[in-house]
Design a protein around this motif. Structure first.
Motif, PDB file in Angstrom:
ATOM      1  N   ASN A  83       0.835  -1.193   0.000  1.00  0.00           N
ATOM      2  CA  ASN A  83       0.000   0.000   0.000  1.00  0.00           C
ATOM      3  C   ASN A  83       0.872   1.246   0.000  1.00  0.00           C
ATOM      4  O   ASN A  83       2.064   1.185   0.302  1.00  0.00           O
ATOM      5  CB  ASN A  83      -0.917   0.007   1.221  1.00  0.00           C
ATOM      6  N   SER A  84       0.270   2.370  -0.308  1.00  0.00           N
ATOM      7  CA  SER A  84       0.969   3.657  -0.314  1.00  0.00           C
ATOM      8  C   SER A  84       2.283   3.565  -1.081  1.00  0.00           C
ATOM      9  O   SER A  84       3.336   4.010  -0.612  1.00  0.00           O
ATOM     10  CB  SER A  84       1.234   4.123   1.124  1.00  0.00           C
ATOM     11  N   LEU A  85       2.205   3.012  -2.254  1.00  0.00           N
ATOM     12  CA  LEU A  85       3.413   2.780  -3.041  1.00  0.00           C
ATOM     13  C   LEU A  85       4.071   4.087  -3.456  1.00  0.00           C
ATOM     14  O   LEU A  85       3.399   5.088  -3.741  1.00  0.00           O
ATOM     15  CB  LEU A  85       3.084   1.932  -4.257  1.00  0.00           C
ATOM     16  N   LYS A  86       5.388   4.039  -3.502  1.00  0.00           N
ATOM     17  CA  LYS A  86       6.203   5.193  -3.858  1.00  0.00           C
ATOM     18  C   LYS A  86       7.035   4.855  -5.100  1.00  0.00           C
ATOM     19  O   LYS A  86       7.323   3.683  -5.350  1.00  0.00           O
ATOM     20  CB  LYS A  86       7.150   5.536  -2.704  1.00  0.00           C
ATOM     21  N   PRO A  87       7.474   5.856  -5.825  1.00  0.00           N
ATOM     22  CA  PRO A  87       8.331   5.584  -6.991  1.00  0.00           C
ATOM     23  C   PRO A  87       9.570   4.764  -6.621  1.00  0.00           C
ATOM     24  O   PRO A  87      10.023   3.943  -7.431  1.00  0.00           O
ATOM     25  CB  PRO A  87       8.703   6.985  -7.483  1.00  0.00           C
ATOM     26  N   GLU A  88      10.082   4.958  -5.434  1.00  0.00           N
ATOM     27  CA  GLU A  88      11.279   4.209  -5.029  1.00  0.00           C
ATOM     28  C   GLU A  88      10.999   2.737  -4.735  1.00  0.00           C
ATOM     29  O   GLU A  88      11.925   1.962  -4.477  1.00  0.00           O
ATOM     30  CB  GLU A  88      11.945   4.873  -3.812  1.00  0.00           C
ATOM     31  N   ASP A  89       9.729   2.336  -4.750  1.00  0.00           N
ATOM     32  CA  ASP A  89       9.390   0.921  -4.635  1.00  0.00           C
ATOM     33  C   ASP A  89       9.497   0.194  -5.980  1.00  0.00           C
ATOM     34  O   ASP A  89       9.353  -1.031  -6.035  1.00  0.00           O
ATOM     35  CB  ASP A  89       7.968   0.750  -4.098  1.00  0.00           C
ATOM     36  N   THR A  90       9.730   0.932  -7.034  1.00  0.00           N
ATOM     37  CA  THR A  90       9.871   0.328  -8.352  1.00  0.00           C
ATOM     38  C   THR A  90      11.047  -0.636  -8.371  1.00  0.00           C
ATOM     39  O   THR A  90      12.175  -0.259  -8.037  1.00  0.00           O
ATOM     40  CB  THR A  90      10.079   1.417  -9.422  1.00  0.00           C
ATOM     41  N   ALA A  91      10.764  -1.881  -8.745  1.00  0.00           N
ATOM     42  CA  ALA A  91      11.802  -2.909  -8.736  1.00  0.00           C
ATOM     43  C   ALA A  91      11.219  -4.215  -9.263  1.00  0.00           C
ATOM     44  O   ALA A  91      10.000  -4.354  -9.417  1.00  0.00           O
ATOM     45  CB  ALA A  91      12.341  -3.128  -7.327  1.00  0.00           C
ATOM     46  N   LEU A  92      12.109  -5.146  -9.493  1.00  0.00           N
ATOM     47  CA  LEU A  92      11.711  -6.528  -9.761  1.00  0.00           C
ATOM     48  C   LEU A  92      11.631  -7.223  -8.409  1.00  0.00           C
ATOM     49  O   LEU A  92      12.611  -7.215  -7.655  1.00  0.00           O
ATOM     50  CB  LEU A  92      12.735  -7.196 -10.665  1.00  0.00           C
ATOM     51  N   TYR A  93      10.468  -7.782  -8.113  1.00  0.00           N
ATOM     52  CA  TYR A  93      10.241  -8.406  -6.816  1.00  0.00           C
ATOM     53  C   TYR A  93      10.332  -9.921  -6.944  1.00  0.00           C
ATOM     54  O   TYR A  93       9.690 -10.519  -7.819  1.00  0.00           O
ATOM     55  CB  TYR A  93       8.862  -8.009  -6.275  1.00  0.00           C
ATOM     56  N   TYR A  94      11.102 -10.508  -6.053  1.00  0.00           N
ATOM     57  CA  TYR A  94      11.318 -11.951  -6.037  1.00  0.00           C
ATOM     58  C   TYR A  94      10.790 -12.557  -4.743  1.00  0.00           C
ATOM     59  O   TYR A  94      10.968 -11.976  -3.670  1.00  0.00           O
ATOM     60  CB  TYR A  94      12.810 -12.277  -6.120  1.00  0.00           C
ATOM     61  N   TRP A 114      14.259 -19.721  -5.407  1.00  0.00           N
ATOM     62  CA  TRP A 114      13.865 -18.388  -5.858  1.00  0.00           C
ATOM     63  C   TRP A 114      12.869 -18.488  -7.003  1.00  0.00           C
ATOM     64  O   TRP A 114      12.987 -19.358  -7.872  1.00  0.00           O
ATOM     65  CB  TRP A 114      15.095 -17.611  -6.321  1.00  0.00           C
ATOM     66  N   GLY A 115      11.935 -17.544  -6.999  1.00  0.00           N
ATOM     67  CA  GLY A 115      11.031 -17.401  -8.120  1.00  0.00           C
ATOM     68  C   GLY A 115      11.657 -16.531  -9.199  1.00  0.00           C
ATOM     69  O   GLY A 115      12.764 -16.025  -9.040  1.00  0.00           O
ATOM     70  N   GLN A 116      10.926 -16.330 -10.265  1.00  0.00           N
ATOM     71  CA  GLN A 116      11.468 -15.637 -11.432  1.00  0.00           C
ATOM     72  C   GLN A 116      11.347 -14.128 -11.344  1.00  0.00           C
ATOM     73  O   GLN A 116      11.962 -13.431 -12.122  1.00  0.00           O
ATOM     74  CB  GLN A 116      10.759 -16.115 -12.710  1.00  0.00           C
ATOM     75  N   GLY A 117      10.586 -13.605 -10.419  1.00  0.00           N
ATOM     76  CA  GLY A 117      10.446 -12.171 -10.275  1.00  0.00           C
ATOM     77  C   GLY A 117       9.221 -11.618 -10.979  1.00  0.00           C
ATOM     78  O   GLY A 117       8.810 -12.122 -12.034  1.00  0.00           O
ATOM     79  N   THR A 118       8.645 -10.594 -10.386  1.00  0.00           N
ATOM     80  CA  THR A 118       7.531  -9.881 -10.992  1.00  0.00           C
ATOM     81  C   THR A 118       7.812  -8.394 -10.862  1.00  0.00           C
ATOM     82  O   THR A 118       8.242  -7.918  -9.814  1.00  0.00           O
ATOM     83  CB  THR A 118       6.188 -10.278 -10.337  1.00  0.00           C
ATOM     84  N   LEU A 119       7.588  -7.656 -11.950  1.00  0.00           N
ATOM     85  CA  LEU A 119       7.998  -6.259 -12.010  1.00  0.00           C
ATOM     86  C   LEU A 119       6.918  -5.348 -11.454  1.00  0.00           C
ATOM     87  O   LEU A 119       5.753  -5.415 -11.869  1.00  0.00           O
ATOM     88  CB  LEU A 119       8.302  -5.872 -13.454  1.00  0.00           C
ATOM     89  N   VAL A 120       7.330  -4.488 -10.544  1.00  0.00           N
ATOM     90  CA  VAL A 120       6.457  -3.455  -9.990  1.00  0.00           C
ATOM     91  C   VAL A 120       7.006  -2.099 -10.415  1.00  0.00           C
ATOM     92  O   VAL A 120       8.174  -1.793 -10.161  1.00  0.00           O
ATOM     93  CB  VAL A 120       6.397  -3.542  -8.451  1.00  0.00           C
TER      94      VAL A 120
END
Length: 124
Positions: A83-94, A114-120
């Motif tokens: 929640n309350s996402l910020k631009p600095e949360d932009t990343a590939l999440y694993y 590890w999983g393959q990652g999902t982009l936020v």
């Protein structure tokens, strides 16, 4: 163990996303699970983790109060509500699984699968 992360996407600042990580294997309920992220040009960093029972959860300071980790062992799935996402949360999440830990580890070396990652992407 195979991990499949999903739920990423493009969201405006202040918005929300829920990531899911589905695991194969009958021993999922015994694993400590973690979420990490890696932004362009930066090292992978710990975001959050949860022990097998859900009794202990840990968060990076940068996401405390905004992100919530949970798990459903019956569905072999771990979630990350953001929640309350910020631009600095932009990343590939694993998502990652620690087959031996009884506490939440914050170092990537602790995790075995590890999983393959999902982009936020957080952007207006």
């Amino acid at each position: 163990v195979q991990l499949q992360a999903s739920g990423g996407g493009l969201v405006q600042p202040g918005g929300s996303l829920r990531l899911s990580c589905a695991a194969s294997g009958r021993t999922f309920s015994m694993y400590t699970m973690g979420w990490f992220r890696q932004a362009p040009g930066k090292e992978r960093e710990f975001v959050s983790g949860i022990t097998w029972s859900g009794g202990s959860r840990s968060y990076a300071d940068s996401v405390k109060g905004r992100f919530t980790i949970s798990r459903d062992n019956a569905k072999n799935t771990v979630y990350l509500q953001m929640n309350s996402l910020k631009p600095e949360d932009t990343a590939l999440y694993y998502c990652a699984a620690d087959a031996h830990g009884v506490v939440v580890g914050t170092q990537s070396e602790t995790y075995d699968y590890w999983g393959q990652g999902t982009l936020v992407t957080v952007s207006s």
